[in-house]
Design an enzyme around this catalytic site. Sequence first.
Site, PDB file in Angstrom:
ATOM      1  N   SER A 121      -8.111   8.637  37.759  1.00  0.00           N
ATOM      2  CA  SER A 121      -7.547   8.747  39.138  1.00  0.00           C
ATOM      3  C   SER A 121      -7.740   8.839  39.927  1.00  0.00           C
ATOM      4  O   SER A 121      -7.059   8.307  41.098  1.00  0.00           O
ATOM      5  CB  SER A 121      -6.187   9.689  38.976  1.00  0.00           C
ATOM      6  OG  SER A 121      -5.814  10.188  37.500  1.00  0.00           O
ATOM      7  N   HIS A 142      -6.917   2.048  34.824  1.00  0.00           N
ATOM      8  CA  HIS A 142      -5.971   3.422  35.326  1.00  0.00           C
ATOM      9  C   HIS A 142      -4.120   4.124  35.009  1.00  0.00           C
ATOM     10  O   HIS A 142      -3.621   2.513  34.664  1.00  0.00           O
ATOM     11  CB  HIS A 142      -5.865   3.979  36.486  1.00  0.00           C
ATOM     12  CG  HIS A 142      -4.807   5.035  36.312  1.00  0.00           C
ATOM     13  ND1 HIS A 142      -4.368   5.998  37.460  1.00  0.00           N
ATOM     14  CD2 HIS A 142      -5.547   6.532  36.574  1.00  0.00           C
ATOM     15  CE1 HIS A 142      -4.021   6.615  37.651  1.00  0.00           C
ATOM     16  NE2 HIS A 142      -4.066   7.319  36.570  1.00  0.00           N
TER      17      HIS A 142
HETATM   18  C1  LIG Z   1      -1.530  11.313  37.450  1.00  0.00           C
HETATM   19  C2  LIG Z   1      -2.068   9.408  37.060  1.00  0.00           C
HETATM   20  O1  LIG Z   1      -3.278   9.805  37.001  1.00  0.00           O
HETATM   21  C3  LIG Z   1      -0.894   9.298  36.808  1.00  0.00           C
HETATM   22  C4  LIG Z   1       0.621   9.321  35.938  1.00  0.00           C
HETATM   23  O2  LIG Z   1       0.465   9.923  34.571  1.00  0.00           O
HETATM   24  S1  LIG Z   1       1.331   9.741  36.831  1.00  0.00           S
HETATM   25  C5  LIG Z   1       2.545  10.039  36.056  1.00  0.00           C
HETATM   26  C6  LIG Z   1       3.711   9.461  36.042  1.00  0.00           C
HETATM   27  N1  LIG Z   1       5.000   9.233  35.057  1.00  0.00           N
HETATM   28  C7  LIG Z   1       6.162   9.313  35.664  1.00  0.00           C
HETATM   29  O3  LIG Z   1       5.981   9.914  36.898  1.00  0.00           O
HETATM   30  C8  LIG Z   1       6.961   9.757  34.319  1.00  0.00           C
HETATM   31  C9  LIG Z   1       8.630   9.955  34.871  1.00  0.00           C
HETATM   32  N2  LIG Z   1       9.248   9.841  35.040  1.00  0.00           N
HETATM   33  C10 LIG Z   1       9.944   9.467  33.246  1.00  0.00           C
HETATM   34  O4  LIG Z   1       9.614   8.214  33.060  1.00  0.00           O
HETATM   35  C11 LIG Z   1      11.248   9.813  32.475  1.00  0.00           C
HETATM   36  O5  LIG Z   1      11.455  10.614  32.341  1.00  0.00           O
HETATM   37  C12 LIG Z   1      10.399   9.879  30.914  1.00  0.00           C
HETATM   38  C13 LIG Z   1       9.465   8.383  30.796  1.00  0.00           C
HETATM   39  C14 LIG Z   1       8.731  11.084  30.483  1.00  0.00           C
HETATM   40  C15 LIG Z   1      11.070  10.510  29.455  1.00  0.00           C
HETATM   41  O6  LIG Z   1      12.765   9.882  30.210  1.00  0.00           O
HETATM   42  P1  LIG Z   1      13.379  10.464  29.311  1.00  0.00           P
HETATM   43  O7  LIG Z   1      14.961   9.211  29.591  1.00  0.00           O
HETATM   44  O8  LIG Z   1      14.003  11.707  28.921  1.00  0.00           O
HETATM   45  O9  LIG Z   1      12.757   9.750  28.214  1.00  0.00           O
HETATM   46  P2  LIG Z   1      13.447   8.315  26.904  1.00  0.00           P
HETATM   47  O10 LIG Z   1      14.847   8.600  26.955  1.00  0.00           O
HETATM   48  O11 LIG Z   1      13.466   9.478  25.065  1.00  0.00           O
HETATM   49  O12 LIG Z   1      12.381   7.807  26.828  1.00  0.00           O
HETATM   50  C16 LIG Z   1      12.808   6.964  27.375  1.00  0.00           C
HETATM   51  C17 LIG Z   1      12.356   5.099  27.156  1.00  0.00           C
HETATM   52  O13 LIG Z   1      11.232   5.813  27.034  1.00  0.00           O
HETATM   53  C18 LIG Z   1      11.650   4.735  25.012  1.00  0.00           C
HETATM   54  N3  LIG Z   1      10.241   5.688  24.748  1.00  0.00           N
HETATM   55  C19 LIG Z   1       9.990   7.339  24.815  1.00  0.00           C
HETATM   56  N4  LIG Z   1       9.492   7.394  23.841  1.00  0.00           N
HETATM   57  C20 LIG Z   1       8.659   6.327  22.923  1.00  0.00           C
HETATM   58  C21 LIG Z   1       7.845   5.924  21.891  1.00  0.00           C
HETATM   59  N5  LIG Z   1       6.564   6.840  21.878  1.00  0.00           N
HETATM   60  N6  LIG Z   1       7.041   5.056  22.282  1.00  0.00           N
HETATM   61  C22 LIG Z   1       8.488   3.987  22.438  1.00  0.00           C
HETATM   62  N7  LIG Z   1       9.402   4.083  23.145  1.00  0.00           N
HETATM   63  C23 LIG Z   1       9.212   5.337  23.722  1.00  0.00           C
HETATM   64  C24 LIG Z   1      12.957   5.768  24.781  1.00  0.00           C
HETATM   65  O14 LIG Z   1      12.979   4.917  23.962  1.00  0.00           O
HETATM   66  C25 LIG Z   1      14.002   5.181  26.451  1.00  0.00           C
HETATM   67  O15 LIG Z   1      13.309   3.596  25.962  1.00  0.00           O
HETATM   68  P3  LIG Z   1      15.228   3.170  26.815  1.00  0.00           P
HETATM   69  O16 LIG Z   1      15.408   3.263  28.221  1.00  0.00           O
HETATM   70  O17 LIG Z   1      14.566   1.710  26.599  1.00  0.00           O
HETATM   71  O18 LIG Z   1      16.236   3.806  26.054  1.00  0.00           O
END
Ligand SMILES: CC(=O)CC(=O)SCCNC(=O)CCNC(=O)[C@H](O)C(C)(C)COP(=O)(O)OP(=O)(O)OC[C@H]1O[C@@H](n2cnc3c(N)ncnc32)[C@H](O)[C@@H]1OP(=O)(O)O
Length: 287
Positions: A121, A142
């Site tokens: 990152s 990334h």
């Molecule tokens: C630090 C770094 O360098 C980089 C980084 O990573 S920074 C971090 C970036 N990440 C973020 O900002 C995450 C923010 N949070 C989110 O996006 C959401 O809260 C989350 C995706 C983590 C969880 O969301 P949620 O609504 O509680 O989960 P959930 O409903 O189960 O899943 C969301 C979607 O993904 C899908 N999904 C979940 N797990 C899955 C999997 N293993 N495979 C495929 N699809 C999946 C679900 O089916 C759902 O799809 P739909 O919208 O089409 O229904």
Amino acid sequence: MSDIQRVGVVGSGLMGSGIAEVSARAGLDVIVAEVNASAAEAAQGRIASSLARGVKAGKLSEADRDAALGRIRFTTDIGEFADRQFVVEAVAENEQVKTEVFATLDKVVKDEDAIFASNTSSIPIMKLGMATGRPEQVIGVHFFNPVPVLKLVEIVPSLLTGSTTQVRAEAFVRATLGKEVIRSQDRAGFVVNALLIPYLLSAIRMLESGFASADDIDNGMVLGCAHPMGPLRLTDLIGLDTTKAIAESMYDEFKEPLYSPPPLLLRMVDAGLLGKKSGRGFHNYAK
Ligand SMILES: CC(=O)CC(=O)SCCNC(=O)CCNC(=O)[C@H](O)C(C)(C)COP(=O)(O)OP(=O)(O)OC[C@H]1O[C@@H](n2cnc3c(N)ncnc32)[C@H](O)[C@@H]1OP(=O)(O)O
């Protein structure tokens, strides 16, 4: 379509296991290198439960899940990467550890056109490239957590990355993995973390100063700005140790106070309160 079929992933923490999962789901042959059998077992469990979640959500069939699992092989011998065409390094956010991985990959990977990608990152791609004898084949790729869900991949060429490497890496990420690409210069934090990390650190400072509670800070951003999760819960998801390491690399690069990790974050990492993966961070998680 990309010519890349054989992928290697070094490290199978949160990001490495997600990258292995999306690669296997895309039909690729995947080898994952881990330091020991128990780390490999934990990653296997993470991938299986993520795939099960995908099945439950109707994103893939049980047959696709089984096929994906069958395409991932774990090893503790990185020598098995000799025939890999695309290797992604996803070990801890530590410059020395990462440069050692790149030096080793340079020795063991025999494919002359292989791409050496890093999921870092914040560590300069240039430094990783210079650890190899082929910096023109080294590039930042990334991903974002959770990798199977989030669409974005940042592509980060260094000053010495070849245009062929960049074109092949982007085609692979787009056409084979089905992700969206943005490009960034080789600067600590790239585009997303340069914006995200100061925001997360501000939320930690807000909690630290007694300004508001963790729940109120998170609810503020979820309910007031429609973010999928608040900044403290997101820090828990990323991992407090990883957040600290990214902030430190960015601070080292720019010397801007806004990137300096606040004492509360440092003390929580010292205490092993690393977020969701350890069961406790700014919030508690049932194990
Ligand atoms: C630090 C770094 O360098 C980089 C980084 O990573 S920074 C971090 C970036 N990440 C973020 O900002 C995450 C923010 N949070 C989110 O996006 C959401 O809260 C989350 C995706 C983590 C969880 O969301 P949620 O609504 O509680 O989960 P959930 O409903 O189960 O899943 C969301 C979607 O993904 C899908 N999904 C979940 N797990 C899955 C999997 N293993 N495979 C495929 N699809 C999946 C679900 O089916 C759902 O799809 P739909 O919208 O089409 O229904």
